[in-house]
Design an enzyme around this catalytic site. Sequence first.
Site, PDB file in Angstrom:
ATOM      1  N   GLU A   1       0.833  -1.207   0.000  1.00 17.34           N
ATOM      2  CA  GLU A   1       0.000   0.000   0.000  1.00 17.34           C
ATOM      3  C   GLU A   1       0.865   1.252   0.000  1.00 17.34           C
ATOM      4  O   GLU A   1       0.778   2.111   0.895  1.00 17.34           O
ATOM      5  CB  GLU A   1      -0.961  -0.029   1.189  1.00 17.34           C
ATOM      6  CG  GLU A   1      -1.955  -1.172   1.040  1.00 17.34           C
ATOM      7  CD  GLU A   1      -2.985  -1.282   2.154  1.00 17.34           C
ATOM      8  OE1 GLU A   1      -2.668  -0.940   3.295  1.00 17.34           O
ATOM      9  OE2 GLU A   1      -4.107  -1.756   1.875  1.00 17.34           O
TER      10      GLU A   1
ATOM     11  N   GLU B   1      -5.298  -8.315  -1.621  1.00 17.71           N
ATOM     12  CA  GLU B   1      -5.975  -8.242  -0.310  1.00 17.71           C
ATOM     13  C   GLU B   1      -7.440  -7.967  -0.564  1.00 17.71           C
ATOM     14  O   GLU B   1      -7.780  -7.050  -1.317  1.00 17.71           O
ATOM     15  CB  GLU B   1      -5.423  -7.107   0.557  1.00 17.71           C
ATOM     16  CG  GLU B   1      -4.144  -7.412   1.255  1.00 17.71           C
ATOM     17  CD  GLU B   1      -3.731  -6.329   2.247  1.00 17.71           C
ATOM     18  OE1 GLU B   1      -4.604  -5.758   2.906  1.00 17.71           O
ATOM     19  OE2 GLU B   1      -2.526  -6.076   2.332  1.00 17.71           O
TER      20      GLU B   1
END
Length: 488
Positions: A197, A386
Site C-alpha cells: 500500500e 488483499e
Amino acid sequence: MSFPKGFLWGGATAANQCEGAWNVDGKGMTVSDASTAGTLTEPRYTTYLTNDGKPGKAIMLEELPEGAHRAVLDGYYYPYHKGIDFYHHYKEDIALFAEMGFKIFRMSISWARIFPKGIEEEPNQAGLDFYRNVFEELKKYDIEPLVTIFHYDLPVHLEEELGGWNNRELIDCFEKYTRVLFKEYNGLVKYWLTFNEINSPILLRNYLPNYSDSMVREAIQTLHNQFVASARAVRAAHGTNPEMMVGCMLGGTCSYPLTSNPDDVLANQKRLQDDFYYCCDTMVRGEYPFFAQRLWDEYDMKLVTKPQDFIDLKEGKVDMITFSYYSTGCITVDENAEKAKGNFTTGAKNPYLKYSEWGWSIDGKGLRYFLNELYGRYQLPLMVVENGLGAVDTLEEDGSVHDPYRIAYTKEHVLAMHDAILDGVNLLAYTYWGCIDLVSASTGEMKKRYGFIYVDRDNDGSGTLKRYKKDSFYWYKKVIASNGEDVD
Ligand code: BG6
C-alpha cells in the site's frame, strides 16, 4: 468459464501481524513492535520514552515528540509480539493452506529479521534461514510465494536514527536489503511486491484531523524516495533473474462521486488522481503523471530529487499492478453528507451499500468496476492481493465456526472477478486477506477476524493458539477446486 487455467488462488498475510517471535533469532525492533492494542473506539498507541526517560504514548500514526525513542513499556499489551505465532506454526499453517488448494501465498519479510537495524554489513543468517524454510515448505505443496518486501514494519533504527523514509539513505539501505533477498531466494520466489500500500502516506491526510500541510509534504517526499527504492529493486530483480515479476501494491481507493453534481464528479476525479494514480502512474510508466505538478503546487512542495532518480524510475517499471480492495467510498463537496468508515476509502456513506461491523462498505461490483478501470488505463496484469471481511466469529463447542457472512462477502467478490475476466481483464491472482486469523492492523484486535482458519487467541493475548477450520474453509476449498465456477 472465466478464470483462466493456472489462475492463482490463495491467501495473504503480513509478517508483523502473524509471525510473533518479535525479538528472537536476532530480529531487530521494528516500529510496529511498539504498537499497543486498540479497539474500534480506542486507538492503537505507539509507546515511547522521551529523551529524559519519561514514558509516553502517541496515537500510532501520529508523530512522536522530538527525540523520543519507541519503547516497550510495562502496563501495555503489544499484540504483534506473539501474533498468531506463525513463526513456530508455519508448517501446520501451510499444510492447511495446501488442504484448501492454495496455488499462491502472499506473505511479507520482516526487514529487521534480515538486517536488524537496517544498516548492517552482513545479513542475519537466522532470518534468512527462517524465510528459506517457509518458501521450501510452500514448494513442497506447489504453492507459489508472493513476497511483500516491506509491509509497514521499518526497523526502528532507520526511523529514529536516520529519520525514516524522508532520508534518501534509506533508498540505499533498501536496495541492499532487496539485493540480498533476490540473490538468496532466486529460484524459490518468482513474484515480489516492493511496498505494501505504497500510497498510504498520502492517504493519511484524508482521515487524520491534524495532518498538516508540512506532513503532506513529508509524505510526498517519502513517496518519491520509495518510488526510487522500488524502481531500483525492480531493476535488481530483473538483473538477478529476468523471470522474476515485481509488482507495485497500492491501497485500492476506489471511489465514486456521491451525486451527479459535476462538482462531486470533479472532486472524485481529483481524489483518485491524488490518492491512487499519482503512485500507480509513476511506478507503471516510470515518470510522474501530468497532474503531479498541480498536487505539488497545492502543498507548496519542493521535491528533493537527483537526476539519476529519473533514470532509475524509467529502468524500474513494474511488471504487474496489485492492490488491496475491501470497500469503496463516495466523494462529495457537501460537507454535511453522512460520513463512512473504511481502511482508506473514507468519504460519504453510500446509500446503496451495506456496511460491516467495523463500518466498511461491502461492494463486490466496485471490484469489477475498479479492475476494468485499472486494466483500461495500464494494460498490465493485475492481482487482487488483499480482500476480505473482518468479523466477529464464534468458536462452537465442537470446534466448528459458522461464518456465512464471510462466505457471502467473498462470493460477491469472486463473482465480480469472474465478470471482470469476462470483460477482458487480465487478472492473474486473488489472495484473500488474513486467510488465517491474525492481528488487525488498524485496531490491533484479534476479535476482528478475517480467516478461513480460526486461531484460538483473544484480544488480551489469551488462548491456546490452536487452529480450527471455519465453514468458509470448506467453501473456499470448493471454489479453488472448481477454479471459481462453484461458489454456492
Ligand atoms: C490493509 C493492510 O490496509 O488492510 C493490512 O495492508 C491490514 O495490513 C488490512 O490488515 C485490513 O485492515 P485491518 O485494520 O482490518 O487489519
